[in-house]
Design an enzyme around this catalytic site. Structure first.
Site, PDB file in Angstrom:
ATOM      1  N   HIS A  16     -14.197  -2.712 -15.419  1.00  0.00           N
ATOM      2  CA  HIS A  16     -13.757  -2.470 -14.033  1.00  0.00           C
ATOM      3  C   HIS A  16     -14.159  -1.061 -13.574  1.00  0.00           C
ATOM      4  O   HIS A  16     -13.434  -0.095 -13.772  1.00  0.00           O
ATOM      5  CB  HIS A  16     -12.229  -2.654 -13.920  1.00  0.00           C
ATOM      6  CG  HIS A  16     -11.754  -2.669 -12.502  1.00  0.00           C
ATOM      7  ND1 HIS A  16     -11.108  -3.749 -11.938  1.00  0.00           N
ATOM      8  CD2 HIS A  16     -11.847  -1.755 -11.508  1.00  0.00           C
ATOM      9  CE1 HIS A  16     -10.824  -3.488 -10.680  1.00  0.00           C
ATOM     10  NE2 HIS A  16     -11.263  -2.270 -10.398  1.00  0.00           N
ATOM     11  N   HIS A  18     -16.443   0.890 -10.209  1.00  0.00           N
ATOM     12  CA  HIS A  18     -17.152   0.737  -8.934  1.00  0.00           C
ATOM     13  C   HIS A  18     -18.358   1.664  -8.874  1.00  0.00           C
ATOM     14  O   HIS A  18     -18.217   2.875  -9.017  1.00  0.00           O
ATOM     15  CB  HIS A  18     -16.206   1.059  -7.771  1.00  0.00           C
ATOM     16  CG  HIS A  18     -15.051   0.105  -7.663  1.00  0.00           C
ATOM     17  ND1 HIS A  18     -15.026  -0.918  -6.750  1.00  0.00           N
ATOM     18  CD2 HIS A  18     -13.900   0.004  -8.373  1.00  0.00           C
ATOM     19  CE1 HIS A  18     -13.898  -1.605  -6.883  1.00  0.00           C
ATOM     20  NE2 HIS A  18     -13.191  -1.064  -7.871  1.00  0.00           N
ATOM     21  N   HIS A 238      -6.645  -4.899 -12.335  1.00  0.00           N
ATOM     22  CA  HIS A 238      -5.348  -4.199 -12.430  1.00  0.00           C
ATOM     23  C   HIS A 238      -4.222  -5.175 -12.821  1.00  0.00           C
ATOM     24  O   HIS A 238      -3.926  -5.329 -13.978  1.00  0.00           O
ATOM     25  CB  HIS A 238      -5.013  -3.442 -11.143  1.00  0.00           C
ATOM     26  CG  HIS A 238      -6.081  -2.477 -10.735  1.00  0.00           C
ATOM     27  ND1 HIS A 238      -6.219  -1.248 -11.320  1.00  0.00           N
ATOM     28  CD2 HIS A 238      -7.088  -2.577  -9.831  1.00  0.00           C
ATOM     29  CE1 HIS A 238      -7.269  -0.618 -10.781  1.00  0.00           C
ATOM     30  NE2 HIS A 238      -7.812  -1.402  -9.883  1.00  0.00           N
ATOM     31  N   ASP A 296     -12.391   2.751 -13.314  1.00  0.00           N
ATOM     32  CA  ASP A 296     -12.266   2.329 -11.913  1.00  0.00           C
ATOM     33  C   ASP A 296     -13.179   3.127 -10.967  1.00  0.00           C
ATOM     34  O   ASP A 296     -14.172   2.602 -10.488  1.00  0.00           O
ATOM     35  CB  ASP A 296     -10.798   2.407 -11.460  1.00  0.00           C
ATOM     36  CG  ASP A 296     -10.520   1.616 -10.186  1.00  0.00           C
ATOM     37  OD1 ASP A 296     -11.430   0.934  -9.699  1.00  0.00           O
ATOM     38  OD2 ASP A 296      -9.385   1.690  -9.684  1.00  0.00           O
TER      39      ASP A 296
HETATM   40 ZN   LIG Z   1     -11.232  -1.411  -8.496  1.00  0.00          ZN
END
Ligand SMILES: [Zn+2]
Length: 360
Positions: A16, A18, A238, A296
């Site tokens: 996870h 970005h 999450h 993240d």
């Molecule tokens: Zn995210």
């Protein structure tokens, strides 16, 4: 001075993260300068002051950060390819063996996207070509940095009109780095009220595309239920608030649902409290749930995987064996085709000096 040992110094799997929140500040400054785009800062330090979250803030504050630097990158072919390439350089440095990187192709485009993001002028970089450029950057990065990478294309909750095209791009580039679709953004916008997402996810199911959804981060357990039941999510981004609905939580434990946990991020987004000794991860750990750790948005949260692993070690008493299990979970729940998943698992077992169980 006493040397501080890393919390977990072995190869890792990250699911996870970005792309558009994992850019080198130097690269942002370089392209802003080259393209004569005005940023709120001229140096790395100044830029980071504008971009980095130092304390828990609202989603609006968080999203405003992107306005500071995305205009320097979006709409530029060289920039889009380079951030994908450098992304793998940075992940490899942190000991990542396999990463699934996610992004919205629309947010990096300036053509065939409505509205055109970041106040850009209309140009000729389409979401389709963005995916192609990211793929090129990832392939070159894999070659140069000894790391394996796949990508996940993001739908955005506030842009349901883009979602079907996101899934079309997933289909076009399926296994040409793209392995899945994601839904990101403000969870207050329930996807049921926006049929575009539901249609897109239905199409993903029909076409055999993998599916993850950001849910139960800041939002309640009901968003997780919707992600699983309506959007047929196979992993949850999450999912901290799942545990507030014991029936749903039990169901997902039985299904072996994978939760993509991001401890440091959960503190800075206000999704979870500041006391890591009471973090939902501990409940997942106690119940032997299927989860892994990711950063993240490292550009915004100023973290590395070491940040997240050291939180887990210090406040949640994770052992070396438990960290290995977390990464094996991540590999097993990755969206790789079965054969490549087995190869990845075998590489992990080798690195961890473990004998693979007969299951694999
Ligand atoms: Zn995210």
């Amino acid at each position: 001075m006493e040397q501080v040992l890393p919390a977990f110094d072995k190869p890792k799997v990250e699911l996870h993260i970005h792309l558009d929140a994992s850019i080198k500040p130097e690269t942002i400054l370089y392209f802003a300068n080259k393209r004569q785009i005005k940023l709120p800062a001229n140096s790395r330090e100044e830029l980071l002051q504008h971009i980095c979250c130092k304390k828990p803030g609202s989603l609006t504050e968080f999203l405003a950060k992107f306005n500071h630097y995305m205009p320097a990158i979006a709409g530029d072919r060289e920039a889009v390819k380079r951030i994908a390439y450098e992304f793998l350089e940075m992940r490899a440095k942190e000991g990542v063996m396999y990463v699934e990187v996610r992004y919205s192709p629309h947010l990096l485009a300036n053509s065939k996207v409505d509205p055109i993001p970041w106040g850009q002028k209309s140009g000729d970089l389409t979401p389709d070509e963005v995916v192609d450029l990211v793929n090129q950057g990832l392939r070159e990065g894999e070659r140069d940095f000894n790391i394996k990478a796949r990508s996940i294309l993001c739908c955005l909750r506030h842009m349901p009109s883009w979602s079907l095209e996101v899934v079309e791009l997933c289909k076009k580039y399926h296994n040409d780095t793209v392995v899945a679709v994601d839904l990101a953004g403000d969870e207050a916008l329930y996807s049921e009220a926006y049929p575009g997402h539901k249609e897109a996810y239905e199409e993903a199911v029909v076409c055999g595309l993998h599916r993850t959804v950001h849910a139960g981060e800041a939002g309640p357990a009901s968003v997780v239920r919707e992600a699983v039941e309506i959007l047929k999510a196979e992993r949850i981004g999450h999912g901290y608030h799942t545990i507030e609905d014991p029936v749903l939580y039990k169901e997902l434990l039985e299904k072996n649902m994978h939760f993509e946990l991001c401890p440091w991020s959960s503190y800075l987004t206000g999704a979870c409290g500041s006391d890591f000794t009471k973090h939902p991860t501990l409940q997942f750990k106690k119940d032997k749930a299927n989860y892994s750790f990711s950063t993240d948005s490292p550009l915004l949260f100023d973290n590395t995987l070491e940040t997240d692993y050291s939180i887990a070690k210090k406040y949640m008493s994770f052992t070396e064996e438990e960290f290995m299990q977390v990464n094996i979970n991540a590999a097993q729940s990755s969206f790789l085709p079965e054969k490549e998943k087995k190869e990845l698992l075998n590489k992990l077992f080798q690195a961890y000096e473990m004998i693979p169980s007969s299951e694999f």
